[in-house]
Enzyme design. Structure first.
Site, PDB file in Angstrom:
ATOM      1  N   ALA A   1     -20.596  38.065  36.804  1.00 41.25           N
ATOM      2  CA  ALA A   1     -21.903  38.666  37.078  1.00 41.25           C
ATOM      3  C   ALA A   1     -21.752  39.523  38.327  1.00 41.25           C
ATOM      4  O   ALA A   1     -22.086  39.094  39.447  1.00 41.25           O
ATOM      5  CB  ALA A   1     -22.944  37.573  37.290  1.00 41.25           C
TER       6      ALA A   1
ATOM      7  N   GLY B   1     -26.311  37.853  46.704  1.00 33.73           N
ATOM      8  CA  GLY B   1     -25.498  37.239  45.652  1.00 33.73           C
ATOM      9  C   GLY B   1     -26.330  36.968  44.419  1.00 33.73           C
ATOM     10  O   GLY B   1     -27.461  37.454  44.304  1.00 33.73           O
ATOM     11  N   ASN B   2     -25.773  36.218  43.504  1.00 33.34           N
ATOM     12  CA  ASN B   2     -26.547  35.801  42.328  1.00 33.34           C
ATOM     13  C   ASN B   2     -26.143  34.381  41.936  1.00 33.34           C
ATOM     14  O   ASN B   2     -25.248  33.788  42.548  1.00 33.34           O
ATOM     15  CB  ASN B   2     -26.380  36.787  41.176  1.00 33.34           C
ATOM     16  CG  ASN B   2     -24.946  36.875  40.707  1.00 33.34           C
ATOM     17  OD1 ASN B   2     -24.399  35.915  40.196  1.00 33.34           O
ATOM     18  ND2 ASN B   2     -24.315  38.034  40.921  1.00 33.34           N
ATOM     19  N   ARG B   3     -26.794  33.835  40.909  1.00 30.68           N
ATOM     20  CA  ARG B   3     -26.650  32.409  40.621  1.00 30.68           C
ATOM     21  C   ARG B   3     -25.491  32.076  39.685  1.00 30.68           C
ATOM     22  O   ARG B   3     -25.342  30.940  39.260  1.00 30.68           O
ATOM     23  CB  ARG B   3     -27.966  31.867  40.062  1.00 30.68           C
ATOM     24  CG  ARG B   3     -29.062  31.833  41.113  1.00 30.68           C
ATOM     25  CD  ARG B   3     -30.387  31.417  40.523  1.00 30.68           C
ATOM     26  NE  ARG B   3     -30.243  30.224  39.704  1.00 30.68           N
ATOM     27  CZ  ARG B   3     -30.963  29.970  38.630  1.00 30.68           C
ATOM     28  NH1 ARG B   3     -31.871  30.829  38.232  1.00 30.68           N
ATOM     29  NH2 ARG B   3     -30.788  28.865  37.943  1.00 30.68           N
TER      30      ARG B   3
END
Ligand SMILES: Cc1cc2nc3c(=O)[nH]c(=O)nc-3n(C[C@H](O)[C@H](O)[C@H](O)COP(=O)(O)O)c2cc1C
Length: 417
Positions: free
Chosen positions: A287, A220-222
Site C-alpha cells: 500500500a 502512513g497507512n494501516r
C-alpha cells in the site's frame, strides 16, 4: 505443498518423529503417519493424530477412515485397499526413525505391517533416517541391508554421531535432527515433484509506506504487510525464487524469501525497478502512499499556537511505471483496496489504466477483512471476467491468487525446466 507418508518404527528416537511431523506440517506439507506395532510401545498414535488431523494406521488390515486420502484432499467415493491408496497418493515416503529390524525387512521385501507393505507399494521417492545403537548400525547385516536399499534407489541418511540413548554410550547411530530430515525430504521433493513456479522469479511488494512530514513524523497507512508476506510464502511453496520488497516490515518472513526493507514510496519504486526485469511475476500487494509532503523540513516542526497546512504532492505510480516497461512474458498483478460498492468498476478501470494482467480487489470498508486482519475476501478481476474468493485466511487467499496467476500465464513448471 507435498503429501508425505511418514513411517515410524520402534526405537527411542520415535519421539523425534513428532517434531518432524510438526515441522513438516508447519512448512505446509500434508502428512499421514503409519507406525509399526513396536513403535507404539515408544510413542502413542494420538500425538500424531492430533498434529496431522488424520488417523494413524499400523496394520494393513485396518479400516482407514480417510480411505487413503491425505489431509486437505477429497476422499475417494469407493473403498480402496488402504495401503495401496495411501502409497499411490504419497509424493514422498519418509521412514524416521528406521530401526535395524525395519531396515532388514525393507531390504528383503517383507510386507507384514502397514509400514512395510506401503513401502513396497509406493512409486514415490523414499527417504530413510536410521537410528540405533552404534553396534547395531555397524553390524554386518545392517550394513548389507542399507547397501541393498541404496542400490534399490532408496535414500538412506547417515545417522549422526553423539551420545546414544543407552546409558553412557556414544557413537554413530543418533537420528539426524528433525529439521535436517525435513530439509533432506524437501530436496528430494524438489527433484521429483514439478511445481508450477519451478525456476520462476516472483517479486512481491508488501506493507504500507511512510512519507516523512519532518525528521520525526510521517504520513502512513494501516497496511500490515500480511497479505504480501502470505503471497511470498505461497510462491515459495510453489517453487519460485522470491524477493519481497516490504515497506516498514512488522512480521517475520518464511524461509527461502529474500526480503528488502524500504520506507517510502520512492524507495519502494527504486527497489522494485531494480529487480523487475528479472521477474516473471510481480505481485503488487503493498500500500504505497499516493501523496507525500511537498517539503521535508529539517529536524522537528514545533507547535507555535497556530495550525499547520501541509502541501501534498503525488508520489510515483509504481505499478503503472513498471507495466509500461514490461515484457510480454511478464505477468503483473495489482491490488486495489477500495471502499464500498463502487470498488468493482474502479478495479476494472484500474486494469486498463495501469496496464496490468489482474487486479485483486478487496473492500477495506469491511473491518472483518483487509488491513491487519488475518482474513480476507477478494475479487480477482481479469480481462476475461472475475473470480470471487470467499472469506478465508490470507494464506488461502494468497494460494487462490497465485492459482489464478499461474493459470493465466499457463505455467506448469515443466515449461521452464
Ligand atoms: C528400550 C528399547 C530401545 C530400542 N531402541 C532401538 C533403536 O533405537 N533402534 C533400533 O533399531 N531398535 C531399537 N530397539 C529394538 C526394536 O524396538 C526392535 O528391534 C523392534 O522389533 C523393532 O520393530 P520395528 O522395526 O517393527 O519397529 C529398542 C528396543 C528397546 C526395548
Amino acid at each position: 505443498m507435498a503429501r508425505i507418508l511418514l513411517g515410524v518404527s520402534g526405537g527411542i528416537a520415535a519421539y523425534k518423529a513428532v517434531e518432524l511431523t510438526r515441522l513438516a506440517m508447519a512448512a505446509g506439507h500434508s502428512v499421514r503417519v503409519v507406525m509399526t506395532p513396536s513403535s507404539r510401545r515408544f510413542i502413542g498414535a494420538a500425538t500424531f493424530e492430533g498434529i496431522t488431523g488424520a488417523p494413524v494406521l499400523t496394520s494393513e488390515f485396518e479400516e482407514d477412515p480417510m480411505r487413503g486420502a491425505f489431509p486437505g484432499d477429497p476422499e475417494p467415493s469407493h473403498d480402496p485397499i488402504g495401503h495401496l491408496e495411501i502409497a499411490a497418493n504419497a509424493d514422498l515416503m519418509v521412514i524416521a526413525p528406521a530401526s535395524a529390524n525395519t531396515i532388514a525387512k525393507l531390504a528383503s521385501g517383507i510386507a507384514d505391517s502397514m509400514l512395510t507393505t506401503s513401502f513396497l507399494a509406493v512409486g514415490c521417492p523414499v527417504l530413510l533416517a536410521p537410528a540405533m545403537n552404534e553396534k547395531m548400525w555397524h553390524a554386518p547385516s545392517t550394513s548389507r541391508n542399507v547397501e541393498t536399499l541404496r542400490q534399490m534407489g532408496v535414500h538412506v541418511m547417515d545417522p549422526d554421531a553423539g551420545s546414544l540413548a543407552s546409558r553412557g554410550e556414544a557413537g554413530k547411530g543418533r537420528l539426524p535432527e528433525p529439521a535436517e530430515i525435513l530439509s533432506a525430504s524437501e530436496s528430494l521433493l524438489r527433484e521429483s515433484v514439478t511445481l508450477p513456479l519451478d525456476g520462476r522469479r516472483v517479486l512481491v511488494s508488501a506493507g504500507g509506506t511512510r512519507e516523512p512530514v519532518d525528521g520525526v513524523r510521517f504520513i502512513g497507512n494501516r497496511s500490515s504487510g500480511r497479505m504480501g508476506r502470505e503471497l511470498a510464502s505461497a510462491a515459495v511453496r510453489l517453487g519460485a525464487d522470491v524477493v519481497l520488497v516490504e515497506a516498514n516490515p512488522t512480521g517475520p518472513v518464511a524461509a527461502g524469501i529474500e526480503r528488502v526493507a524500504v520506507e517510502t514510496t520512492a524507495e519502494m519504486q527504486v527497489a522494485l525497478a531494480e529487480r523487475f526485469q528479472k521477474a516473471d511475476l510481480l505481485l503488487m500487494a503493498a500500500a504505497p502512499a499516493d501523496f507525500r509532503p511537498a517539503e521535508l523540513p529539517e529536524g522537528k516542526l514545533h507547535r507555535d499556537g497556530s495550525g499547520l497546512v501541509l502541501e501534498l504532492v503525488p508520489t510515483e505510480d509504481i505499478v503503472a511505471g513498471l507495466s509500461q516497461g514490461s515484457r510480454d512474458d511478464q505477468l503483473i498483478v495489482a491490488f486495489a483496496a477500495e471502499w464500498g460498492p463502487d470498488g468493482l468498476s474502479r478495479a476494472r478501470k484500474k486494469l486498463d489504466r495501469k496496464g496490468v494482467d489482474l487486479v485483486v480487489l478487496n473492500d477495506v470498508s469491511d473491518p472483518a477483512i483487509g488491513f491487519d486482519s488475518p482474513m480476507n475476501r477478494v475479487c480477482i478481476v481479469g480481462r476475461d471476467g472475475e473470480v470471487e474468493l470467499e472469506t478465508a485466511t490470507k494464506r488461502e487467499i494468497a494460494e487462490g491468487i497465485l492459482d489464478q496467476a499461474v493459470r493465466l500465464a499457463g505455467w506448469t513448471g515443466d515449461d521452464n525446466r
